[in-house]
Scaffold this motif. Structure first.
Motif, PDB file in Angstrom:
ATOM      1  N   LEU A 454      55.769  17.248  19.721  1.00 34.79           N
ATOM      2  CA  LEU A 454      56.324  18.166  18.728  1.00 34.79           C
ATOM      3  C   LEU A 454      56.883  19.421  19.390  1.00 34.79           C
ATOM      4  N   GLU A 455      56.291  19.816  20.510  1.00 33.15           N
ATOM      5  CA  GLU A 455      56.823  20.959  21.268  1.00 33.15           C
ATOM      6  C   GLU A 455      58.285  20.712  21.647  1.00 33.15           C
ATOM      7  N   ALA A 720      54.743  20.597   9.106  1.00 33.03           N
ATOM      8  CA  ALA A 720      54.399  21.469   7.980  1.00 33.03           C
ATOM      9  C   ALA A 720      52.940  21.926   8.102  1.00 33.03           C
ATOM     10  N   GLN A 721      52.066  20.996   8.465  1.00 32.24           N
ATOM     11  CA  GLN A 721      50.655  21.348   8.639  1.00 32.24           C
ATOM     12  C   GLN A 721      50.446  22.337   9.779  1.00 32.24           C
ATOM     13  N   ARG A 722      51.134  22.080  10.866  1.00 38.51           N
ATOM     14  CA  ARG A 722      50.983  22.961  12.030  1.00 38.51           C
ATOM     15  C   ARG A 722      51.459  24.372  11.697  1.00 38.51           C
ATOM     16  N   PRO A 729      53.560  23.571  17.689  1.00 38.60           N
ATOM     17  CA  PRO A 729      54.457  24.431  18.468  1.00 38.60           C
ATOM     18  C   PRO A 729      54.811  25.757  17.800  1.00 38.60           C
ATOM     19  N   TYR A 730      54.164  26.101  16.687  1.00 36.36           N
ATOM     20  CA  TYR A 730      54.503  27.372  16.028  1.00 36.36           C
ATOM     21  C   TYR A 730      53.635  28.526  16.503  1.00 36.36           C
ATOM     22  N   GLY A 731      52.558  28.217  17.156  1.00 33.66           N
ATOM     23  CA  GLY A 731      51.721  29.264  17.707  1.00 33.66           C
ATOM     24  C   GLY A 731      51.319  28.858  19.102  1.00 33.66           C
ATOM     25  N   PRO A 790      54.139  32.608  19.454  1.00 30.93           N
ATOM     26  CA  PRO A 790      54.698  32.316  20.771  1.00 30.93           C
ATOM     27  C   PRO A 790      55.726  33.344  21.240  1.00 30.93           C
ATOM     28  N   ASP A 791      56.499  33.896  20.299  1.00 24.44           N
ATOM     29  CA  ASP A 791      57.560  34.813  20.752  1.00 24.44           C
ATOM     30  C   ASP A 791      57.011  36.221  20.978  1.00 24.44           C
ATOM     31  N   ALA A 792      56.126  36.663  20.094  1.00 23.44           N
ATOM     32  CA  ALA A 792      55.575  37.999  20.260  1.00 23.44           C
ATOM     33  C   ALA A 792      54.303  37.896  21.093  1.00 23.44           C
TER      34      ALA A 792
END
Ligand code: ADP
Ligand code: ZN
Ligand code: ZN
Length: 822
Positions: A454-455, A720-722, A729-731, A790-792
């Motif tokens: 997913l990443e 959606a769950q992640r 990959p959202y955090g 991940p970005d901040a």
């Protein structure tokens, strides 16, 4: 020379090597990786005024009473050892520069910084042991020395010149000169300063190719053959029509005179061919590029057009011909005199893949992985350093292969979790390191998979290329789901559903081949008492012991898969003395026994870590299977990866449930990937394939997605769950693993660290919590999970400070971007 014992401290920042000029003045000390057995630390030396040193230079340094080789690792403006400056010894000389590709040390520093690991630990992962030990430092006279220029030189230097002039090539090894001339190093240094002599490292030489007899099958009709001759022709045909004569003789248990008869009849030819070094075994030779499908062609054109750093995600369904694209993408790279690096998840599938690469590129292909002996690893390294264009195929740690002039990096099966190292530090992911390396080398990186992580799927940093169909428009195999609850209701108590039983019977009748996938190795998961429920556990870990039955009549053994503790199977329950102490579950061994009982004529080969732990075992078992010596290959995870056997028509999954119910946020992703990959082994040849998945939860959405080969719907649901929970990959995650022999102390320390962290902002803290298996090898394990955007990137805690909260009896590992959280 003093040890810095850096292993206990953290080197937090990579240094920019860009401003080299200014460093010359500033850096008066250098940390050196000294080449001596058992030396675990970096040592600090002073740089003499006349020497220019760069990271990666090979140095000669005083060590105890001798001179040894070493690698300059970092330049320092301050010595980082706590001793009087005058006691720090000086580097004696620079033996060789440019031994490592430029950017190599930048890469290692980057890894050290990102994974919060001392540089020396990274170096230890990257470099093979004893790299310099066998390198030959040699001294030769320069052309200037031969011109007899009149300069004053010391008697020692004169002695060295005299000695070298006697040598026919005007050069000797440093070692030899040292033996012949007293205090030779002074003389040599003087000569080098005057430009009369120079140091060099003897480059490794390619050994002469060895020739060996190869047998090639010719097109012919086998009417006039004896049945024995027909058999040999059939074996040869199954091996792709070409084999080494010795292999063929061995496989067919035949003689050269039998082969001679086949030559005389015009069925085969035997000729001398170059033997490919370092790996023996069946090798198809002289393969050519296949003409590509439009989708392959499109992918190849895009890849070929990339001349600098770029990332490509090659998303191709199983059997879509990704490997062919890799092969043809590498070809022009090698022609340009550059090298390519191909990373694969596990060694189980490298023999087959390596064969395909060797068939195309011959002995330009080298294999590099941790199962090589030190000697083999060393040889491969030396071979890389020649700078000749080559192709390295390797596992995780091969990302550090010091190939000069790298033109392309490929990660095959990029979703595979074996690219991530959990322990020891650095806890690196080969994909992450590959991204940095490709950027540093300014070359393209291809991530290939049928089930991208997913990443990679959500990343916008790459070009997306897709191979949506199998070669020759072969369909993906239909996937049938069997509800095992229903089987039980209808009175079937076997571990095989009636559908699977039928399919297995057909294999026998039609003489076809199949693969049976089991989630666990060994005989079963645990042994328990049917009278009182007592479960036999490991005395050192909080897990049940697994049952291993080696062969009929042998002693029954129980083993711990975490610490390897073993004991005999007791005849009675230790708790209530009941004789009904039985194993449960269905490991490979148990399934193999069931198969033997229910299908006595079905020939099976077990393929798991118990049967493949000797050298060459993977290759032998796969070769046997490819030669049709068994109907069924029964095994674990290894079977899911990259096997390309056209004759496999059936794939069975004994129970998908073990995969689904792992307590990990990645369980769904892993299940989808594993089942899709294992299903993808079926129907790769002319005969259509069929997949049967048995489960107790057929309604699970992952099972439905696997059945429809629907990567997209799996992704949508999972992402959606992640996103809802800020998981990758959202955090991003950092896992602190704590362990200690003392259960109270580790728990307290975990609490202290969590409290310390809770003052900080920018990340969420999960835990402290006991690991899902609290005790392994008598160590109690706790963990703390940090989650952040991940970005901040938040102000991450000062790890040095965190470490200082740990007494020496509690060990702390910082796992950056952890994959296994159990
Ligand atoms: P993947 O790596 O995507 O699973 P492979 O590269 O193993 O697929 O290809 C599957 C099979 O198809 C292999 O046996 C390969 O030799 C064959 N193949 C690949 N490309 C072509 C092509 N263009 N023409 C014919 N056969 C091909
Ligand atoms: Zn009991
Ligand atoms: Zn144990």
């Amino acid at each position: 020379m003093y040890s810095n014992s850096v292993s206990s401290s953290v080197i937090a920042v990579a240094e920019p090597w860009g401003s080299y000029q200014s460093q010359i003045k500033l850096s008066q000390w250098v940390e050196v990786l000294v080449d001596c057995p058992g030396c675990l630390d970096l040592f600090t030396y002073k740089i003499p005024d006349q020497l220019l040193i760069k990271p990666g230079d090979i140095l000669s340094v005083p060590f105890g009473a001798t001179q040894v080789g070493g690698i300059a690792i970092r330049l320092l403006t301050q010595p980082n050892v706590d001793i009087p400056l005058e006691k720090i010894r000086e580097v004696e000389d620079v033996v060789s520069t440019g031994f490592f590709p430029s950017g190599y040390w930048t890469l290692l520093n980057q890894v050290a910084a990102y994974y919060y690991t001392p540089l020396i630990q990274v170096v230890r992962v990257a470099l093979p042991p004893g790299l310099l030990g066998r390198s030959q430092r040699r001294i030769r006279l320069t052309p200037l020395a031969k011109e007899n220029i009149a300069v004053y030189i010391s008697p020692t230097a004169q002695q060295v010149i005299n000695l070298l002039q006697k040598a026919s090539t005007a050069d000797y090894s440093y070692h030899y000169i040292q033996q012949k001339v007293k205090a030779a190093y002074r003389g040599i240094r003087e000569l080098i300063r005057l430009g009369l002599a120079e140091n060099y490292l003897e480059p490794p030489r390619l050994t002469q190719p060895k020739l060996q007899k190869a047998v090639t099958l010719l097109d012919n009709h086998d009417d006039d053959l004896t049945s024995r001759q027909k058999e040999i022709v059939e074996v040869l045909r199954r091996q792709g029509g070409e084999m080494w004569q010795s292999e063929l003789l061995r496989l067919c248990s035949t003689s050269t005179s039998t082969l001679k008869a086949l030559v005389d009849k015009g069925y085969i030819v035997i000729e001398d061919r170059e033997i490919l070094r370092r790996e023996q075994g069946v090798t198809v030779i002289g393969d050519h590029h296949k003409s590509l499908t439009p989708a392959q062609n499109n992918a190849l054109e895009t890849i070929n057009s990339l001349t600098r750093f770029a990332q490509v995600l090659l998303h191709g369904v199983t059997g879509s011909g990704k490997t062919e694209v890799y092969l043809q993408a590498i070809s022009p790279i090698v022609e340009q005199g550059k090298s390519a690096l191909v990373l694969v998840p596990e060694i189980g599938l490298t023999p087959q893949l390596t064969d395909r690469f060797r068939a195309r590129f011959g002995n330009k292909v080298q294999v590099y992985h941790s199962a090589l002996s030190d000697g083999e690893r060393y040889d491969t390294w030396r071979q890389m350093l020649t700078g000749e264009p080559q192709i390295i195929i390797g596992t995780r740690s091969a990302i550090f292969a010091p190939l000069p002039n790298l033109g392309l990096i490929i990660l095959d099966e990029e979703h595979d979790s074996s690219f991530k190292q959990d322990a020891p530090i650095p806890t690196y992911h080969a994909r992450t390191v590959a991204q940095w390396r490709a950027a540093l080398e300014n070359c393209p990186l291809i991530l290939g998979s049928a089930t991208p992580s997913l990443e990679s799927w959500v990343s916008r940093n790459h070009q997306y290329l897709s191979l949506p169909e199998r070669i020759n428009s072969r369909p993906l195999p239909p996937v049938e789901i069997v509800d095992m609850r229903q089987e039980l209701k209808e009175g079937n108590r076997s571990i095989f559903s009636r559908k699977l039983q039928n399919a297995l019977e057909q294999l026998e009748e039609k003489q076809q081949q199949g693969i049976l996938f089991i989630h666990r190795r060994g005989h079963s998961t645990f042994v328990s008492c049917r009278s009182c429920g007592y479960v036999l556990e490991c005395p050192h870990c909080d897990v049940s012991l697994a049952y291993h039955h080696v062969e009929a009549g042998a002693q029954e053994l129980l083993r711990c898969h975490y610490c390897n503790y073993g004991r005999l199977h007791p005849p009675h329950c230790p708790e209530c003395s009941s004789p009904y102490l039985k194993f449960f579950g269905s490991g490979t061994q148990r399934v193999a026994q069931e198969l033997n009982k229910q299908f006595p004529n079905l020939k099976i080969i077990r393929f798991d870590s118990d049967t493949t732990n000797t050298k060459g075992a993977h290759r032998n078992l796969l070769t046997k299977f490819a030669n049709g010596e068994a109907h069924l290959l029964v095994g674990t995870q290894m079977l899911t990866k990259g096997l390309d056997l056209p004759q496999v028509t059936l794939v069975g999954v004994v129970a998908a449930d073990g995969l689904l119910h792992l307590s990990d946020y990645r369980a769904n992703e892993r299940t989808f990937q594993t089942l899709t990959q294992v299903a993808g082994r079926a129907g790769r040849g002319d005969d259509p394939g069929r997949v049967i998945i048995q489960t107790y939860t057929p309604e699970h959405p992952i099972i439905a997605a696997v059945q429809k080969h629907d990567y997209q719907s799996f992704c949508d649901a999972e992402l959606a769950q992640r996103q809802a929970l800020n998981y990758p990959p959202y955090g991003r995650l950092i896992l602190l693993r704590l362990s200690s022999l003392d259960p109270i102390q580790v728990q307290n320390v975990a609490q202290i660290i969590a409290t310390f962290l809770s003052d900080k902002e920018g990340f969420e803290i999960l835990g402290p919590a006991p690991a899902s298996i609290l005790r392994v090898a008598n160590r109690y394990r706790w963990q703390i999970l940090l989650k952040f955007a991940p970005d901040a990137l938040p102000n991450l805690p000062d790890w040095q400070q965190v470490r200082s909260l740990c007494p020496s009896s509690v060990s702390l590992t910082i796992d950056v971007d952890p994959i296994n959280i159990m």
